[in-house]
Design a protein around this motif. Structure first.
Motif, PDB file in Angstrom:
ATOM      1  N   LEU A   1      12.019  -2.822  -7.097  1.00 22.29           N
ATOM      2  CA  LEU A   1      10.740  -2.127  -6.975  1.00 22.29           C
ATOM      3  C   LEU A   1      10.903  -0.870  -6.123  1.00 22.29           C
ATOM      4  O   LEU A   1      11.847  -0.761  -5.333  1.00 22.29           O
ATOM      5  N   ASP A   2       9.952   0.062  -6.276  1.00 21.33           N
ATOM      6  CA  ASP A   2       9.955   1.253  -5.425  1.00 21.33           C
ATOM      7  C   ASP A   2       8.889   1.158  -4.337  1.00 21.33           C
ATOM      8  O   ASP A   2       8.549   2.156  -3.699  1.00 21.33           O
ATOM      9  N   GLU A   3       8.351  -0.038  -4.121  1.00 23.96           N
ATOM     10  CA  GLU A   3       7.403  -0.292  -3.044  1.00 23.96           C
ATOM     11  C   GLU A   3       7.572  -1.736  -2.574  1.00 23.96           C
ATOM     12  O   GLU A   3       8.131  -2.578  -3.285  1.00 23.96           O
ATOM     13  N   LYS A   4       7.101  -2.004  -1.389  1.00 26.65           N
ATOM     14  CA  LYS A   4       7.281  -3.318  -0.787  1.00 26.65           C
ATOM     15  C   LYS A   4       6.380  -4.353  -1.455  1.00 26.65           C
ATOM     16  O   LYS A   4       5.220  -4.090  -1.756  1.00 26.65           O
ATOM     17  N   ALA A   5       6.926  -5.551  -1.697  1.00 25.96           N
ATOM     18  CA  ALA A   5       6.142  -6.668  -2.223  1.00 25.96           C
ATOM     19  C   ALA A   5       5.986  -7.714  -1.127  1.00 25.96           C
ATOM     20  O   ALA A   5       6.954  -8.057  -0.443  1.00 25.96           O
TER      21      ALA A   5
END
Length: 579
Positions: free
Chosen positions: A163-167
């Motif tokens: 991903l390109d953002e935090k999960a």
């Protein structure tokens, strides 16, 4: 003095006023700064991301991944995007990607390749409201993640989505075929579990940091997995002059795992007059029917890294045709190829319409349209066909009468063809009558059938020895000694049979056909017998549970008995040839 005091008092008052103004300005500036920081913080506050990933390894070695994404967004309403990355190591294996929202509607999808990192980003766009929780599913299909070597299958992929953002949370489950035995090292990030009764691995990552991934590697054993590479498939659909629709499906496959004796192919519903062919002609003696068939090579098994090309010819059921409101208007419902559980790397479909059928609507425009004197051909060229692809095709057409579209020269050609066919059939009948006078090599046939009877008996002896060893009714030394003697005799019989079969097949094509069918039945017996032995070993060393063992063993025994029965029946037929 009084003047000085008055001056000082005035200066003090001015200073107080100035201080008050400065303090007020400082408070205003501080308020604006704090407000701006708060607003900026609100603008960059990350949205909540939750990922539930399920990875399915199918019986055909295809990897199907389902990602359920849950987004809680605090940004303004409107369009937003979500990106799912495929690392460079696996980007070329991605064959399918599609996202759907909760209502089942597809989301706009774009593939973006990062030329620097090699990461393939699959971007999905969706509409949302402020504070709305949005959930959607992403389905992807991969090839070449499963490989085979030294009796084991290997799986190589990523532990988590990229991903390109935090999960905040990422829950990953890997589901394997039902008879699989998984091998993982100690202190592994994944733990063994089950998923709907199937063996599985599971791990939870909390949180999942952006732009990070780790490799997921493990091995497993399975006797139900077939690892085929289908290089190409071809479908030809033709309207018969006197009614009906005929279909030809061709496949070119390579076996990438252990030897196998057959491959199962799905067909359109209610197909009839199904016949299998290879380069030498028909593989079967009689046509079959139904929506699935099992095809075996003419000469036994498909060994590791061997290729097999075959064609299935059959008639399409009238249920695929439906009438429209207007007289003479019809709709044909079919698929570019019947959906299969494996990946087809290249597909071509050709549909030929006689000029008597006027096509007025097609749900998928053809890649090439060929308009000839008496027919129109629609050609489709598709790459990377997966089990999830929509291959449906609807064709609307009007029937104008077949003979109205045929030129006089065409009629003459058809009449001449009919006379040629009649002449050829008369010659065939005459040749068959002559062949009836050929002397039957009774002694040679009896010798072959006697040796095959002995082989069947020796094979039963081997099975009996295996059963006794499993029940500990004989010692291992006695088992090895007796088995060695049986295998030595089997090898000697095979050496004797080889020239006898070749000679017999050269005398009469019918003998050759029977012997070819017997070879296929023997290959099936050998393949299933080997699978049963491997299954028993896995169960004995604790690699497979009892429930799965009993279920698979029963299925294999049924296949074995069926193959043995066919072999014995063919041997009886050959005996009858000797009189």
């Amino acid at each position: 003095m009084i003047g000085d005091e008055a001056y000082n008092l005035g200066a003090i008052k001015v200073a107080k006023v100035n201080f008050t103004i400065i303090a007020f300005c400082v408070i205003i500036v501080a308020f604006l700064v704090v407000t701006q920081v708060y607003v900026s913080a609100m603008e960059i506050q990350p949205r909540g991301v939750n990922v539930q990933r399920t990875v399915y390894i199918t019986d055909w070695g295809v990897t199907v991944v389902n990602d359920t994404i849950t987004l809680t967004d605090t940004h303004e309403a409107g369009s937003t995007r979500f990106r799912l990355g495929v690392p460079a190591e696996f980007a070329s294996f991605l064959r399918y990607a599609q996202a759907k929202d909760e209502s089942g509607s597809p989301l706009p999808t774009t593939r973006i390749l990062d030329s620097t990192s090699g990461v393939l980003w699959v971007e999905f766009k969706l509409e949302k409201e402020v504070g709305e929780t949005h959930r959607f599913n992403v389905a992807t299909v991969y090839s070449d993640l499963v490989s085979y070597q030294m009796g084991r299958f290997s799986f190589n992929f990523t532990e988590t989505p990229l991903l390109d953002e935090k999960a905040e949370l990422c829950n990953v489950t890997v589901v394997l075929p039902r008879d699989s035995t998984v091998n993982i090292p100690e202190n592994y990030s994944f733990a063994k579990t089950s998923f709907n009764g199937l063996p599985a691995l599971n791990a939870v990552f909390k949180p999942l940091q952006p732009f990070t991934w780790k490799p997921l590697n493990f091995t497993f054993q399975s006797i139900t997995v077939q690892l085929f590479k289908v290089h190409w498939a071809e479908r030809k659909v033709t309207f018969k002059p006197l009614g009906g629709i005929s279909v030809e499906d061709s496949y070119s496959v390579t076996n990438l795992s252990t030897s196998t004796s057959q491959i199962e192919i799905l067909l359109p519903k209610n197909s009839s007059n199904v016949m299998a062919y290879d380069k030498l002609g028909p593989i079967w003696d009689e046509p079959q029917k139904g929506d699935r068939v099992t095809v075996s090579p003419r000469y036994g098994t498909i060994k590791a890294n061997e290729s097999f090309t075959f064609t299935l010819k059959y008639d399409l059921s009238n249920s695929h045709l439906s009438r429209r409101g207007t007289l003479g208007q019809y709709e044909l419902n079919l698929t570019l190829i019947t959906p299969q559980p494996f990946i087809i790397y290249h597909l071509t479909t050709e549909i030929t319409f006689p000029k008597s059928l006027s096509v007025n609507e097609v749900s998928k425009p053809p890649d090439t349209l060929s308009d000839k004197l008496y027919e129109v051909r629609y050609l489709y060229d598709v790459g990377d066909v997966t089990p999830l692809d929509d291959l449906s095709l609807q064709v609307g057409f009007k029937y104008d009468g077949f003979w109205a579209a045929v030129r006089p020269i065409g009629i003459v050609a058809m009449v001449e063809a009919a006379f040629c066919a009649l002449y050829a059939s008369l010659k065939t009948v005459k040749r068959e009558v002559v062949e009836e006078g050929v002397t039957v090599p009774a002694d040679q046939i009896r010798r072959v059938t006697e040796l095959i009877d002995e082989k069947i008996g020796l094979r039963n002896t081997l099975e009996d020895l295996d059963e006794k060893l499993a029940k500990k009714a004989i010692s291992k030394n006695d088992y090895r000694r007796r088995r060695r003697g049986v295998e030595t005799r089997l090898a000697a019989i095979n050496r004797l049979l080889k020239p006898l079969k070749s000679s017999l097949a050269s005398l009469n094509p019918r003998y050759g056909e029977i012997l070819n069918l017997m070879d296929k039945a023997e290959a099936e017996v050998e393949a299933v017998y080997t699978s049963i032995r491997n299954l028993r070993v896995q169960y004995r060393i604790g690699k497979i549970e009892k429930t799965a063992y009993l279920s698979i063993h029963e299925e294999l025994r049924s296949r074995l008995e069926k193959a043995k029965s066919k072999l014995e029946s063919l041997n009886v037929s050959l005996k009858e040839e000797a009189g």
